[in-house]
Every structure is written in C-alpha cells, then in structure tokens.
Design a protein around this motif. Structure first.
Motif, short mmCIF file in Angstrom:
data_model
loop_
_atom_site.label_atom_id
_atom_site.label_comp_id
_atom_site.label_asym_id
_atom_site.label_seq_id
_atom_site.Cartn_x
_atom_site.Cartn_y
_atom_site.Cartn_z
N GLU A 1 0.84 -1.20 0.00
CA GLU A 1 0.00 0.00 0.00
C GLU A 1 0.87 1.24 0.00
OE1 GLU A 1 -3.18 1.97 3.14
OE2 GLU A 1 -2.96 -0.21 3.09
N GLU A 2 0.44 2.27 -0.71
CA GLU A 2 1.08 3.58 -0.70
C GLU A 2 0.01 4.62 -0.42
OE1 GLU A 2 2.85 4.35 -4.49
OE2 GLU A 2 4.16 2.61 -4.39
N GLY A 3 0.40 5.71 0.24
CA GLY A 3 -0.58 6.76 0.49
C GLY A 3 0.03 7.98 1.13
N THR A 4 -0.84 8.89 1.51
CA THR A 4 -0.44 10.12 2.17
C THR A 4 -1.20 10.25 3.48
OG1 THR A 4 -2.12 11.43 1.04
CG2 THR A 4 0.05 11.29 -0.02
N PHE A 5 -0.70 11.07 4.36
CA PHE A 5 -1.36 11.37 5.62
C PHE A 5 -0.93 12.77 6.05
CE2 PHE A 5 2.73 9.83 6.81
CZ PHE A 5 3.06 10.46 7.99
N THR A 6 -1.60 13.31 7.05
CA THR A 6 -1.30 14.65 7.53
C THR A 6 -0.77 14.57 8.96
OG1 THR A 6 -3.07 15.54 6.16
CG2 THR A 6 -2.23 16.96 7.92
N PRO A 7 0.55 14.78 9.13
CA PRO A 7 1.10 14.76 10.48
C PRO A 7 0.66 16.00 11.27
CG PRO A 7 2.79 15.42 8.91
CD PRO A 7 1.56 15.07 8.12
N ALA A 8 0.58 15.85 12.59
CA ALA A 8 0.19 16.97 13.45
C ALA A 8 1.09 17.01 14.67
CB ALA A 8 -1.27 16.83 13.88
N VAL A 9 1.62 18.17 14.99
CA VAL A 9 2.48 18.35 16.16
C VAL A 9 1.60 18.64 17.37
CG1 VAL A 9 4.29 19.79 17.19
CG2 VAL A 9 4.38 19.21 14.75
N THR A 10 1.95 18.02 18.49
CA THR A 10 1.26 18.31 19.75
C THR A 10 2.30 18.51 20.84
OG1 THR A 10 1.03 16.02 20.46
CG2 THR A 10 -0.76 16.92 19.12
N PHE A 11 1.93 19.30 21.82
CA PHE A 11 2.74 19.49 23.03
C PHE A 11 1.85 19.12 24.20
CE2 PHE A 11 4.45 22.77 20.06
CZ PHE A 11 5.67 22.16 19.82
N GLY A 12 2.24 18.09 24.95
CA GLY A 12 1.41 17.61 26.04
C GLY A 12 0.07 17.09 25.57
N GLY A 13 0.01 16.62 24.32
CA GLY A 13 -1.23 16.08 23.76
C GLY A 13 -2.17 17.12 23.19
N ASN A 14 -1.77 18.39 23.20
CA ASN A 14 -2.63 19.48 22.71
C ASN A 14 -1.92 20.29 21.64
OD1 ASN A 14 -4.82 19.04 24.67
ND2 ASN A 14 -3.25 19.64 26.15
N SER A 15 -2.70 21.07 20.90
CA SER A 15 -2.11 21.91 19.85
C SER A 15 -2.81 23.26 19.78
CB SER A 15 -2.21 21.20 18.50
OG SER A 15 -3.55 20.87 18.20
N ALA A 16 -3.10 23.85 20.95
CA ALA A 16 -3.81 25.14 21.01
C ALA A 16 -3.01 26.22 20.29
CB ALA A 16 -4.04 25.55 22.47
N SER A 17 -3.65 26.86 19.33
CA SER A 17 -3.09 27.98 18.55
C SER A 17 -1.88 27.60 17.70
CB SER A 17 -2.73 29.16 19.46
OG SER A 17 -3.84 29.57 20.21
N LEU A 18 -1.57 26.31 17.57
CA LEU A 18 -0.46 25.88 16.73
C LEU A 18 -0.88 26.02 15.26
CD1 LEU A 18 1.91 23.00 17.45
CD2 LEU A 18 0.94 23.15 15.18
#
Length: 173
Positions: A42-59
């Motif tokens: 399988e090949e594909g794409t995904f969207t990574p997301a950065v979190t700090f302490g499990g959250n991403s407020a205002s990132l």
C-alpha cells in the motif's frame, strides 16, 4: 508449460484477503522466521500533526505533509512540517497521525524504531544536542527526544514559531 505466469496486460489480482505471494519453498529460511507470505502492499499520504502535552492550542503550520509505503508488516513514513506558530500548549513534543499503529515487536521497550531526521531548523535549546524521534508501540505517534543519548523528551521549549522538521522512519505493525 514452464511453470511461470506472465501477465501481459492488466494486473495480477489476489482475490482473497490474507492471501499473497508465498515464498515457503525457499531453501534455508532464517532462524526465527515467522512468515513467508507477502500479503500486503500500500502507498498513500497522511497529515502529520504536532502536539505538546497532547494538545495543539493555537499551533499553526506554513507546511506539513506525509507519505507512506507499507510492504507486509513494514511501514516507511516520510514527513515534514514547518510551523508558523507553535501555539500555547506545553509538554512533551509528539507528531501524531501515523497511518498505522506501531506494533510491539521488541517486547522489552516502548521505543520500537528510531527516525532519521534529515533536517531540523529553527529549534530552541538544542545547540549542543541532537534531536531524534522514536515510534512508540501501540501508538500512532512519534515522540521527540534530544541528547545526551536521547534521554530527554523534547518539549514545546525546544521548538520555535518557525521550527522546520523533515524525517523518515520505518516501523513494523
């Protein structure tokens, strides 16, 4: 008549789930071998997301992208992100959104695989250290660490509003 199969037009389709190419007739399999069936690609794409302490407020991001290839149980992921604002969340730095859950293949550690970081720019407090990332078993994220010896979890304090990271990792499901 010679035992080979040639597909001159179209695809060779495996019509039953869990079936594939069976290599069990090979001579001398390696000690510890658990399977000789290639049953997934399988090949594909995904969207990574950065979190700090499990959250991403205002990132916020200037750019982020991820691509993967899965062959059997092996998944190779390449991803990059460029922050435009690291936001107000605090805590342990992770990148979430891996396309498959990391398997528990080593048993004696939660760290199942280490990433190769080709670029990390505009980081804070890492002038004499080395940033790394590890796949954590039973999770769909990578945990960031920094030296000495990868012993310290990276946090929001190691990132800036313009941190730029590109990495590749291969892990098993």
């Amino acid at each position: 008549t010679d035992g080979d199969i040639t597909v001159s037009a179209g695809n060779l389709v495996i019509g039953t789930a869990g079936k594939g190419i069976d290599f069990s007739n090979q001579a001398s399999p390696a000690a510890g071998m658990t399977s000789e069936l290639l049953d997934r690609y399988e090949e594909g794409t995904f969207t990574p997301a950065v979190t700090f302490g499990g959250n991403s407020a205002s990132l916020a991001y200037t750019h982020r992208a991820g691509a993967y290839t899965r062959i059997g149980r092996s998944v190779t992921v390449t991803m990059s992100f460029l922050l435009s604002a690291k936001g107000s969340s605090t805590g342990s730095a992770k990148v979430t959104g891996l396309p498959f859950t990391v398997g528990d293949n080593l048993g004696s550690t939660a760290l199942e695989a280490s990433a190769s970081l080709s670029i990390y720019n505009n980081m804070a407090s890492l002038t004499d250290s080395n940033l790394s990332a590890a796949a954590i078993h039973s999770e769909t994220y990578l945990q960031f660490y920094y030296n000495p010896a990868g012993a310290n979890e990276a946090t929001e304090g190691n990132f800036t509003d313009t941190s730029d990271v590109r990495l590749t990792i291969t892990y098993f499901v």
